[in-house]
Motif scaffolding. Structure first.
Motif, PDB file in Angstrom:
ATOM      1  N   ILE A  64       0.461   5.227  -9.533  1.00 48.81           N
ATOM      2  CA  ILE A  64      -0.325   4.140  -9.127  1.00 48.81           C
ATOM      3  C   ILE A  64      -0.746   3.197 -10.154  1.00 48.81           C
ATOM      4  O   ILE A  64      -0.438   2.265 -10.558  1.00 48.81           O
ATOM      5  N   SER A  65      -1.336   4.091 -11.195  1.00 46.74           N
ATOM      6  CA  SER A  65      -1.734   3.463 -12.505  1.00 46.74           C
ATOM      7  C   SER A  65      -0.719   2.944 -13.409  1.00 46.74           C
ATOM      8  O   SER A  65      -0.858   1.898 -13.883  1.00 46.74           O
ATOM      9  N   ASP A  66       0.567   3.527 -13.342  1.00 49.29           N
ATOM     10  CA  ASP A  66       1.735   3.065 -14.342  1.00 49.29           C
ATOM     11  C   ASP A  66       2.095   1.923 -13.428  1.00 49.29           C
ATOM     12  O   ASP A  66       2.488   0.896 -14.047  1.00 49.29           O
ATOM     13  N   ASP A  67       2.129   1.703 -12.061  1.00 50.44           N
ATOM     14  CA  ASP A  67       2.602   0.648 -11.493  1.00 50.44           C
ATOM     15  C   ASP A  67       1.546  -0.498 -11.285  1.00 50.44           C
ATOM     16  O   ASP A  67       2.218  -1.807 -11.627  1.00 50.44           O
ATOM     17  N   LEU A  68       0.330  -0.246 -11.389  1.00 50.67           N
ATOM     18  CA  LEU A  68      -0.542  -1.442 -11.249  1.00 50.67           C
ATOM     19  C   LEU A  68      -1.174  -1.691 -12.536  1.00 50.67           C
ATOM     20  O   LEU A  68      -2.142  -2.505 -12.795  1.00 50.67           O
ATOM     21  N   GLY A  69      -1.041  -0.748 -13.671  1.00 48.36           N
ATOM     22  CA  GLY A  69      -1.538  -1.081 -15.137  1.00 48.36           C
ATOM     23  C   GLY A  69      -2.827  -0.687 -15.160  1.00 48.36           C
ATOM     24  O   GLY A  69      -3.751  -1.307 -15.839  1.00 48.36           O
ATOM     25  N   LEU A  70      -3.323   0.269 -14.415  1.00 52.34           N
ATOM     26  CA  LEU A  70      -4.884   0.966 -14.503  1.00 52.34           C
ATOM     27  C   LEU A  70      -5.120   1.847 -15.589  1.00 52.34           C
ATOM     28  O   LEU A  70      -4.396   2.886 -15.805  1.00 52.34           O
ATOM     29  N   SER A  71      -6.136   1.408 -16.288  1.00 56.97           N
ATOM     30  CA  SER A  71      -6.834   2.244 -17.344  1.00 56.97           C
ATOM     31  C   SER A  71      -7.840   3.280 -16.643  1.00 56.97           C
ATOM     32  O   SER A  71      -7.870   3.280 -15.571  1.00 56.97           O
ATOM     33  N   ASN A  72      -8.317   4.297 -17.275  1.00 55.95           N
ATOM     34  CA  ASN A  72      -9.078   5.268 -16.750  1.00 55.95           C
ATOM     35  C   ASN A  72     -10.291   4.509 -16.196  1.00 55.95           C
ATOM     36  O   ASN A  72     -10.940   5.130 -15.111  1.00 55.95           O
ATOM     37  N   PRO A  73     -11.001   3.753 -16.799  1.00 59.18           N
ATOM     38  CA  PRO A  73     -12.210   2.942 -16.393  1.00 59.18           C
ATOM     39  C   PRO A  73     -11.858   2.002 -15.184  1.00 59.18           C
ATOM     40  O   PRO A  73     -12.605   2.192 -14.334  1.00 59.18           O
ATOM     41  N   GLU A  74     -10.674   1.588 -15.233  1.00 60.92           N
ATOM     42  CA  GLU A  74     -10.191   0.748 -13.939  1.00 60.92           C
ATOM     43  C   GLU A  74      -9.993   1.675 -12.680  1.00 60.92           C
ATOM     44  O   GLU A  74     -10.220   1.387 -11.526  1.00 60.92           O
ATOM     45  N   TYR A  75      -9.307   2.844 -13.164  1.00 59.40           N
ATOM     46  CA  TYR A  75      -9.314   3.900 -12.087  1.00 59.40           C
ATOM     47  C   TYR A  75     -10.569   4.283 -11.576  1.00 59.40           C
ATOM     48  O   TYR A  75     -10.822   4.209 -10.335  1.00 59.40           O
ATOM     49  N   ALA A  76     -11.709   4.526 -12.234  1.00 60.71           N
ATOM     50  CA  ALA A  76     -12.901   4.868 -11.921  1.00 60.71           C
ATOM     51  C   ALA A  76     -13.472   3.668 -11.147  1.00 60.71           C
ATOM     52  O   ALA A  76     -14.249   3.888  -9.947  1.00 60.71           O
ATOM     53  N   ALA A  77     -13.182   2.352 -11.321  1.00 64.45           N
ATOM     54  CA  ALA A  77     -13.933   1.284 -10.718  1.00 64.45           C
ATOM     55  C   ALA A  77     -13.084   1.369  -9.430  1.00 64.45           C
ATOM     56  O   ALA A  77     -13.943   0.905  -8.211  1.00 64.45           O
ATOM     57  N   VAL A  78     -11.761   1.403  -9.188  1.00 65.56           N
ATOM     58  CA  VAL A  78     -11.124   1.663  -7.807  1.00 65.56           C
ATOM     59  C   VAL A  78     -11.868   2.667  -6.988  1.00 65.56           C
ATOM     60  O   VAL A  78     -12.098   2.536  -6.078  1.00 65.56           O
ATOM     61  N   GLN A  79     -12.152   3.921  -7.585  1.00 66.47           N
ATOM     62  CA  GLN A  79     -12.723   4.789  -6.757  1.00 66.47           C
ATOM     63  C   GLN A  79     -14.081   4.670  -6.423  1.00 66.47           C
ATOM     64  O   GLN A  79     -14.694   4.782  -5.344  1.00 66.47           O
ATOM     65  N   ASN A  80     -14.800   3.804  -7.384  1.00 66.61           N
ATOM     66  CA  ASN A  80     -16.157   3.440  -7.148  1.00 66.61           C
ATOM     67  C   ASN A  80     -16.297   2.422  -6.020  1.00 66.61           C
ATOM     68  O   ASN A  80     -17.257   2.282  -5.169  1.00 66.61           O
ATOM     69  N   ALA A  81     -15.222   1.547  -5.861  1.00 67.97           N
ATOM     70  CA  ALA A  81     -15.204   0.739  -4.657  1.00 67.97           C
ATOM     71  C   ALA A  81     -15.277   1.512  -3.539  1.00 67.97           C
ATOM     72  O   ALA A  81     -15.940   1.014  -2.208  1.00 67.97           O
ATOM     73  N   PHE A  82     -14.659   2.597  -3.546  1.00 66.50           N
ATOM     74  CA  PHE A  82     -14.580   3.350  -2.451  1.00 66.50           C
ATOM     75  C   PHE A  82     -16.020   3.929  -2.005  1.00 66.50           C
ATOM     76  O   PHE A  82     -16.665   4.291  -0.989  1.00 66.50           O
TER      77      PHE A  82
END
Length: 425
Positions: free
Chosen positions: A36-54
């Motif tokens: 998912i990160s490769d497809d959408l271009g997510l960094s580790n902090p952005e991945y954390a932000a996505v999980q924090n939205a949850f």
């Protein structure tokens, strides 16, 4: 009408199955983080932000869901929760940016949060006090089984069809469960399949109604402010605030830890990352069985719950040993010890609302505890994304190892004796 023996076990089985699906849906992102990160271009902090939205939505919904379940009942409450989270899970497949992905992640959190206060309320409705910890253990095992199934199942689906169709397949599971739920679930007092001897057994020791009636014979439905007047509520709130981040650290970051820090492929994650969650399942069953067994042997609920909670919480520092292990498989084993201990601990913490309060307030107390847990997990996860990028994984797992004993101390100090509280006013 044909009667069914042991119907309460069928009811907790339904809750168990919902919890399995709940965890498969939430773990899909963690297992597929790299794709998912490769497809959408997510960094580790952005991945954390996505999980924090949850987690942020999950935190808000824990409180609201507790009130919802107390207001509309378990049957309708679960229906609302699973429809919302299943639609959201499927919709992840349509995301084309971090923003849209985070939006559907937050809707998933809104729906999934209801599973826990709803399960606590259902267990209080269907089980006498001496069996409630076991009932909680069975349903909590669903989280562990879902966590264990997720890596191999999701890795397999993604290897054949890619990450987007995987969300559609896993998201559809909840709608199938809903058919079973609406067909099977009723309250013990009105279920036509329940044998009279089991109905009497369930109601034995359940004196909530008598204790929770006011002068006009109305059930006690306290607001959040009123509940926070009780130190026992603070025991649940603070205990979960300190310890739930441990669980979410492993749920969100364990697969990526083994890929990024230990060099595992997605296939290796699929066939190995299930082990700590299997251990968690054994912990949930052990924690539920142990306290119930001790109570049946004549121990007080206070002594039994505290003994088992201490045994679980004191295993949580094993995560520090996982960071020191040279072999990734030894690290995996230590992480299994952590999640085993966590489930022994949390299973009994989640039983405390029904130990302390009448059934009309159980879901609300559980919801407050769940909200505190989610708020703490948001804060910990937010910092995890930044710490991992700057310093690696070791600091966040070491700090998590200290939180278990801290949470144990907080619960012991705040709870006092574990027994039914006297309602104020």
């Amino acid at each position: 009408m044909r009667k069914v023996s042991g119907l309460r076990w069928w009811m907790v089985g339904l809750i168990f199955l919902a919890t399995v699906i709940n965890y498969v849906d939430r773990q899909t992102v963690a297992v597929l983080k790299k794709s998912i990160s490769d497809d959408l271009g997510l960094s580790n902090p952005e991945y954390a932000a996505v999980q924090n939205a949850f987690l942020i939505a999950y935190a808000a919904s824990q409180m609201l869901s507790g009130r919802l379940y107390d207001a509309v009942g378990t049957r309708i409450g679960f229906t609302i929760s699973i429809v919302v989270w299943s639609i959201a899970a499927v919709a992840h497949a349509a995301a084309r940016s971090m923003t849209s992905f985070a939006f559907w992640r937050s809707v998933l959190g809104l729906g999934e949060a209801g599973n826990w206060p709803g399960a606590a309320k259902s267990i209080a409705e269907w089980f006498p006090p001496k069996e409630r910890a076991l009932g909680m253990g069975i349903f909590n095992t669903g989280a562990a089984v879902g966590g264990a199934l997720s890596p191999p199942l999701i890795a397999l689906l993604a290897s054949y069809w890619g990450w987007r169709p995987t969300f559609i397949i896993t998201g559809g599971l909840g709608l199938g469960w809903l058919v079973l739920w609406l067909f099977l679930y009723r309250l013990p007092a009105e279920h036509p399949w329940l044998r009279e001897e089991e109905r009497a057994y369930i109601l034995e020791g359940q004196r909530e109604a008598a204790r929770s009636r006011g002068a006009r014979g109305e059930a006690w439905h306290p607001g959040w402010i009123e509940l926070l007047r009780y130190r026992q509520v603070w025991a649940v709130v603070v205990g979960r605030f300190l310890t739930d981040p441990i669980w979410w650290l492993y749920v969100f970051w364990l697969p990526s830890y083994f890929q990024e820090a230990r060099g595992f492929s997605l296939a290796q994650v699929g066939w190995s990352a299930w082990f700590p969650f299997l251990a968690a399942g054994l912990g949930a069953l052990t924690g539920g069985w142990a306290s119930g067994h001790l109570i049946a042997r004549g121990w007080s609920a206070d002594r039994a719950r505290k003994t088992v909670m201490a045994a679980g919480a004191l295993l949580l520092p094993a995560g520090i040993l996982a960071m020191r292990a040279e072999s990734p498989y030894v690290a995996l084993a230590w992480m299994g010890v952590v999640l085993f201990g966590f489930q022994v601990w949390i299973n009994n913490v989640q039983t405390l609302p029904s130990d302390f309060f009448p059934g009309s307030a159980v879901a609300s107390v559980a919801g407050l505890g769940g909200t505190a847990a989610a708020v703490a997990s948001v804060l910990y996860n937010w910092n995890t994304g930044r710490v991992v990028g700057a310093m690696g994984y070791t600091p966040v797992f070491v700090i998590a190892g200290v939180l278990g004993p801290l949470g144990l101390a907080a619960v012991f100090l705040l709870a006092g004796r574990i027994q039914r509280v006297v309602i104020k006013g």
